[in-house]
Design a protein around this motif. Sequence first.
Motif: not given
Length: 201
Positions: A45-49
């Motif tokens: 998965f690839e999200l943003l902080d």
Amino acid sequence: MRYIIAGTFIVLGLAGGGYFLSKAVQPQTLQDATVLPDSRALPPFELLDDRGQPFGNQRLAGNWTLLFFGFTHCPDICPATLQQLSIARQRLAENGVDPLPEIVLISVDPERDTADVLADYVHIFGDHVTGVSGEIDELQKLTSDLGIHFQKANTSDTSYVVDHSTAVLLTNPAAELSALFSAPHSVDAFVNDLAILISRK
């Protein structure tokens, strides 16, 4: 039912097989944690902080991490759970537990929870808490695999809430799902069980 507690159970029977949950190997000492017999990898998965930096599987590697799915407009259970986790982490530090777990709030309300909103919110609970969000498709990659439910409610106005699972998930330094804590949560249980689980490294 305002807060669905479906996330207290990991979906069974994934990919033609099943990851069956069991109570801890030492039930006489663990108070709350449900431990997977075999830790398993999370889906990619690839999200943003909350600083706008990428947050994916690699960010979990090397740390014990407590994952909680919620949102900043949550009126009660989200701030209460983050406060409990923050207090528990402080008590673990006072007890000499090392390494200490990181705490990550993964927002299930990406429409409102921008990086700036998340940063302002999570830092109330301490510098060790990270806020994460992203595209709904990326969120669902993770939540679907983990059996985490979320659904927008009261969608007729802008003050909507999001029904969501209340489990806290623990990943190990290999970025694998290791255990979960079901609601209702307890600071004492977090402190007791995390000390045991981290010591098994």
